[in-house]
Each structure stands twice: as structure tokens, then as C-alpha cells.
Design an enzyme around this catalytic site. Structure first.
Site, PDB file in Angstrom:
ATOM      1  N   GLN A 163     123.125 103.368  90.283  1.00 27.63           N
ATOM      2  CA  GLN A 163     122.574 103.911  89.045  1.00 27.63           C
ATOM      3  C   GLN A 163     122.167 105.377  89.153  1.00 27.63           C
ATOM      4  O   GLN A 163     122.241 106.114  88.173  1.00 27.63           O
ATOM      5  CB  GLN A 163     121.358 103.076  88.626  1.00 27.63           C
ATOM      6  CG  GLN A 163     120.837 103.366  87.243  1.00 27.63           C
ATOM      7  CD  GLN A 163     119.948 102.241  86.768  1.00 27.63           C
ATOM      8  OE1 GLN A 163     120.423 101.257  86.212  1.00 27.63           O
ATOM      9  NE2 GLN A 163     118.656 102.363  87.002  1.00 27.63           N
ATOM     10  N   GLU A 205     118.744 110.324  81.935  1.00 23.20           N
ATOM     11  CA  GLU A 205     117.714 110.988  82.730  1.00 23.20           C
ATOM     12  C   GLU A 205     118.081 112.426  83.077  1.00 23.20           C
ATOM     13  O   GLU A 205     117.489 113.037  83.962  1.00 23.20           O
ATOM     14  CB  GLU A 205     117.428 110.167  83.985  1.00 23.20           C
ATOM     15  CG  GLU A 205     116.903 108.781  83.624  1.00 23.20           C
ATOM     16  CD  GLU A 205     116.595 107.909  84.828  1.00 23.20           C
ATOM     17  OE1 GLU A 205     116.858 108.349  85.960  1.00 23.20           O
ATOM     18  OE2 GLU A 205     116.091 106.799  84.631  1.00 23.20           O
ATOM     19  N   ASP A 243     119.434 105.215  93.901  1.00 18.71           N
ATOM     20  CA  ASP A 243     118.880 104.021  93.267  1.00 18.71           C
ATOM     21  C   ASP A 243     120.081 103.136  92.998  1.00 18.71           C
ATOM     22  O   ASP A 243     120.855 103.378  92.078  1.00 18.71           O
ATOM     23  CB  ASP A 243     118.148 104.347  91.967  1.00 18.71           C
ATOM     24  CG  ASP A 243     117.675 103.086  91.239  1.00 18.71           C
ATOM     25  OD1 ASP A 243     117.814 101.980  91.809  1.00 18.71           O
ATOM     26  OD2 ASP A 243     117.171 103.199  90.108  1.00 18.71           O
ATOM     27  N   ASP A 319     111.751  98.572  93.408  1.00 21.38           N
ATOM     28  CA  ASP A 319     111.458  98.836  91.995  1.00 21.38           C
ATOM     29  C   ASP A 319     111.464  97.513  91.240  1.00 21.38           C
ATOM     30  O   ASP A 319     110.426  96.893  91.033  1.00 21.38           O
ATOM     31  CB  ASP A 319     112.474  99.821  91.424  1.00 21.38           C
ATOM     32  CG  ASP A 319     112.317 100.023  89.920  1.00 21.38           C
ATOM     33  OD1 ASP A 319     111.251  99.672  89.377  1.00 21.38           O
ATOM     34  OD2 ASP A 319     113.255 100.533  89.264  1.00 21.38           O
ATOM     35  N   LYS A 344     105.762 102.341  88.333  1.00 20.70           N
ATOM     36  CA  LYS A 344     106.050 102.593  86.923  1.00 20.70           C
ATOM     37  C   LYS A 344     104.914 102.000  86.094  1.00 20.70           C
ATOM     38  O   LYS A 344     104.715 100.781  86.092  1.00 20.70           O
ATOM     39  CB  LYS A 344     107.385 101.955  86.522  1.00 20.70           C
ATOM     40  CG  LYS A 344     108.602 102.607  87.164  1.00 20.70           C
ATOM     41  CD  LYS A 344     109.873 101.872  86.786  1.00 20.70           C
ATOM     42  CE  LYS A 344     111.112 102.588  87.297  1.00 20.70           C
ATOM     43  NZ  LYS A 344     112.350 101.804  87.044  1.00 20.70           N
ATOM     44  N   ARG A 373     110.583 106.415  83.335  1.00 23.53           N
ATOM     45  CA  ARG A 373     111.569 105.429  82.900  1.00 23.53           C
ATOM     46  C   ARG A 373     112.730 106.174  82.247  1.00 23.53           C
ATOM     47  O   ARG A 373     112.614 107.350  81.909  1.00 23.53           O
ATOM     48  CB  ARG A 373     110.977 104.435  81.890  1.00 23.53           C
ATOM     49  CG  ARG A 373     109.831 103.573  82.378  1.00 23.53           C
ATOM     50  CD  ARG A 373     110.084 102.829  83.680  1.00 23.53           C
ATOM     51  NE  ARG A 373     111.183 101.878  83.657  1.00 23.53           N
ATOM     52  CZ  ARG A 373     111.038 100.549  83.578  1.00 23.53           C
ATOM     53  NH1 ARG A 373     109.824 100.018  83.496  1.00 23.53           N
ATOM     54  NH2 ARG A 373     112.084  99.756  83.622  1.00 23.53           N
TER      55      ARG A 373
END
Length: 435
Positions: A163, A205, A243, A319, A344, A373
Site C-alpha cells: 500500500q 496520501e 506499509d 497497524d 491512529k 489516515r
């Protein structure tokens, strides 16, 4: 004078154009705080509940009017009259009011919006910066940033299973310098992508989402960008992180990591053991210092085996695996699974519980990475949290999109305000690695 007199929530939009909450808290003195709530795309199944309306005729079912009503009609009535400085009591009152283990009644988004707004109102009342209010006099460590400059998986349309591909300026001497290094690599990468005829549009992102030939092509292109920007890859310069978001391509029935979900026909399908072997191959080949969610969130045996194999060399971040929850983190610590936790705020739903998770991690020798996020807002609270807790690391996206840059700019302000007290630890942020 510091008594809460009003709490008000409204529906606003996040960086993906989806609804989220903005909450305002007012006190007798006129002190005021506002909090905005982020939202994730790839979410852990054990996360606190993000309450959505489900009305398909409005925002495709993603409206947050129920959560707004819960703040304005239920939570407000419960906390008006509290001293705004009593963060823990207010957070505990909201948790009790909800009464569910995952905040499914009122919604973690409703509760978190209030929690952030309360903290900001208290800081405003005391006339101190938020990081100073939350962290006290020992606040001094600026976080080493994980900069997500290439997006894959659920964050883009690129045919790559992992990701996020991140760079970390571990050799910089200040946060300001680290940010400059990252920005220069980002622009060098854009130039290289253009020269190859690859897409330079950015994902959720702020990272690029080009159609690389595979994971290794992505890493090697980033390494070329680091060199083109005038930096070296490694402990004295810039290191790489992933990630994997492995739960997104883990097949629960077959118990395999099915890369074909994102990479198409002919891609690898790996067992847990083969997944670990593959990650080790990448670590041996490239200057990788951190891997997030390398295994599925429920593959505990896989996590333990991965940690035994690579835990002394690489930061292994949980995570979806930990979802900022002290219950899951405590189990991970006991079973020696992972060596770091991603933090988070909306996974757990209050600042109190967020700080408890960071404290538990540190006491066990785990690192803590404060994170954004994929669906963000202009709210920069996580920047203050990272400094307030001396976490040492932050993950808040690429070097584009205002919803990401807002956090970086806040960290620049904080470093400036702290002056000579400010510390940027770089490679020393990975204090539990043996190399």
C-alpha cells in the site's frame, strides 16, 4: 471559568470528499477548541466503529448526521459542566455513555471529535500550545517522518499489492532539514517518472501511483530519486519503509497472501512462511528500516515468526494488527509479536486511550509511530501528539496535498517554537533495533 458551556458538531468533508465530523467546545471564559476527525480506507476489523448513516441517497451512505446528532443531543448534555482541563474524566464519561467495547453506539468519530476539541479548548484556556498542554515541560523530540511517496494497494489504482512505499530522512540533523530532503526526493521522483512516461497524478496520501512493473521496480526507482536529489540511501541519509497492508490481500479461506488481488494474473500467492521469506529478501537487498503490517492482522503465528526473523534488524509496525488498542498491544508484547505500534487516534476514539497505548508501547521497548489516515482534514492535532509524547516518529503522507502538508507545517512551527530545546533523533528513533 474553565467549565464547558457548549458542545457543537457539524458535518464537513474530508480529503476524499466524504463526510466527517467537526466538533467545537466552548467554555465560560470564552476559550474554544475545534477538532476534526479523519477516516481510513484500509481499516482493521478490530477498529473502533466509525458511525455512518447508511442512507444511500445521501453521500452514498457515508453521511455522518447520526454521529453529529449524538454529539449535539447526547454527548453535549453529558459533558457540559465539566472542567475542560479534565481530559481523562471527560473521555471516560463518553466511553461509559457509549457503553460498548468498540464505541459502536455513539460512534468513535463522534467521541474523538469531542476529545480533540476538549484538549484544544483546554490549551486555549491555559494559553499554551497544544503539544505543551498535552506533553508538559519535557516535550522536545521532533518526529522522524515516514513520507509515503508511492501509493499502491487500496490507496491507488497502481498494480502493486503493497500500500505504501515510504522514505525516512534518518540522517538529517533537524526536522526542517528532513522535510527539505523529503521534498527534494519527491520532486526528483516526479521528474524520473515523467522521463519514463509514467503517471504523476497522486493518490489519497499525496504519493505517486505509477504503474510500476512490481515492488522492486518501485523501490529501485525511489533509490534513483534519492541519488538524483543528491542524497545517499542508508543510515546516514534516507532509508526505505513499506506499509504492506497485508490484510488487504490475505485470503482467509486459503490462508495465503494473494498478490493477484492487486497485481493481476501471474502474481505471487504466498504462504505465511513464504511471505516472511519474501520480506527478508527485500530487507537483505535494500536499505529498509521499517515494515508495517507485513502479515495479516489475525496471522499471529506469522507475526511471531516474522518478529523472530527480522525484529532485531527492522522496525515491524502493527497497524491493523494492534488498532491502537492496549488489549491487542498487551498480547503482542507478551507473545513477542511486532516491535512497534502505529498510533491512529480514530482507531481507538479518545486522546486518553491513545496516550495509554503510546505509554504501554514505550514501557515494553516498542516504538510508537503517530499516524494520519488516508481520509484527512486540515486538522494538525497528530503533529502535536507526536511531539507531546516524544514518540520520535510520524507518518503523515507525502510532500503534496494540503491535508498532509498541514501536519508538516505544524511540526516546523513547533520546532521553531522549541528552539534550542528541540531534538531530531533520526536513526536513533529506532531505539530497539540491534544494528
Amino acid at each position: 471559568m474553565s467549565i464547558i458551556t457548549d458542545v457543537y458538531a457539524r458535518e464537513v468533508l474530508d480529503s476524499r470528499g466524504n463526510p466527517t465530523l467537526e466538533v467545537e467546545v466552548y467554555t465560560e471564559s470564552g476559550a474554544f477548541g475545534r477538532g476534526m476527525v479523519p477516516s481510513g480506507a484500509s481499516t482493521g476489523e478490530h477498529e473502533a466503529v466509525e458511525l455512518r448513516d447508511g442512507d444511500k441517497s445521501r453521500y452514498n451512505g457515508l453521511g455522518t448526521e447520526k454521529a453529529v446528532d449524538n454529539v449535539n443531543n447526547i454527548i453535549a448534555e453529558a459533558i457540559i459542566g465539566y472542567d475542560v482541563r479534565d481530559q481523562q474524566a471527560i473521555d471516560r464519561a463518553m466511553i461509559a455513555l457509549d457503553g460498548t467495547p468498540n464505541k459502536g453506539k455513539l460512534g468513535a468519530n463522534a467521541i474523538l471529535g469531542v476529545s480533540i476539541a476538549v484538549a484544544r479548548a483546554a490549551a486555549d484556556y491555559l494559553e499554551v500550545p497544544l503539544y505543551n498542554y498535552l506533553g508538559g515541560f519535557n516535550t522536545k523530540v521532533l518526529p522522524t517522518p515516514m513520507m509515503n511517496i508511492v501509493n499502491g494497494g487500496s490507496h491507488s489504482d497502481a498494480p502493486i499489492a503493497f500500500q505504501e512505499f515510504m522514505i525516512m530522512p534518518v540522517g538529517a540533523s533537524t526536522f526542517k532539514e528532513a522535510l527539505r530532503w523529503g521534498a527534494e526526493v519527491f520532486h526528483a521522483l516526479k521528474k524520473i517518472l515523467k522521463e519514463r512516461g509514467l503517471e504523476t497524478a497522486v493518490g489519497d496520501e499525496g504519493g505517486f501511483a505509477p504503474k510500476f512493473e512490481g515492488t522492486e521496480d518501485g523501490v529501485e526507482t525511489i533509490l534513483k530519486a534519492i541519488e538524483a536529489a543528491g542524497y545517499e540511501a542508508g543510515e546516514n541519509g534516507i532509508m526505505i519503509g513499506f506499509d504492506c497492508a497485508s490484510s488487504e490481500f490475505y485470503d482467509k479461506e486459503r490462508k495465503v497472501y494473494d498478490y493477484t488481488k492487486f497485481e493481476g494474473e501471474g502474481a505471487a500467492v504466498r504462504t505465511s512462511a513464504e511471505q516472511i521469506d519474501y520480506l527478508e529478501e527485500l530487507v537483505n537487498k535494500y536499505p529498509i528500516i521499517t515494515i508495517e503490517d507485513g502479515m495479516d492482522e489475525n496471522d499471529w503465528d506469522g507475526w511471531k515468526a516474522l518478529t523472530e526473523r527480522l525484529g532485531g534488524r527492522v522496525q515491524l509496525v502493527g497497524d491493523d494488527f494492534f488498532v491502537t488498542n492496549t488489549d491487542y498491544l498487551a498480547r503482542g508484547i507478551k507473545e513477542e509479536a511486532a516491535n512497534s505500534i502505529l498510533i491512529k487516534v480514530n482507531q481507538i476514539g479518545t486522546l486518553t486511550e491513545t496516550f495509554e497505548a503510546i505509554e504501554m508501547a514505550k514501557e515494553a521497548g516498542y516504538t510508537a509511530v503517530v499516524s494520519h489516515r488516508s481520509g484527512e482534514t486540515e486538522d494538525s492535532t497528530i503533529a502535536d501528539i507526536a511531539v507531546a509524547t516524544n514518540a520520535g516518529q510520524i507518518k503523515t503522507g507525502s510532500l503534496s496535498r494540503t491535508d498532509r502538508i498541514a501536519k508538516y507545517n505544524q511540526l516546523l512551527r513547533i520546532e521553531d517554537q522549541l528552539g534550542e530545546v528541540a531534538q531530531y533523533k533520526g536513526i536513533k528513533s529506532f531505539y530497539n533495533l540491534k544494528k
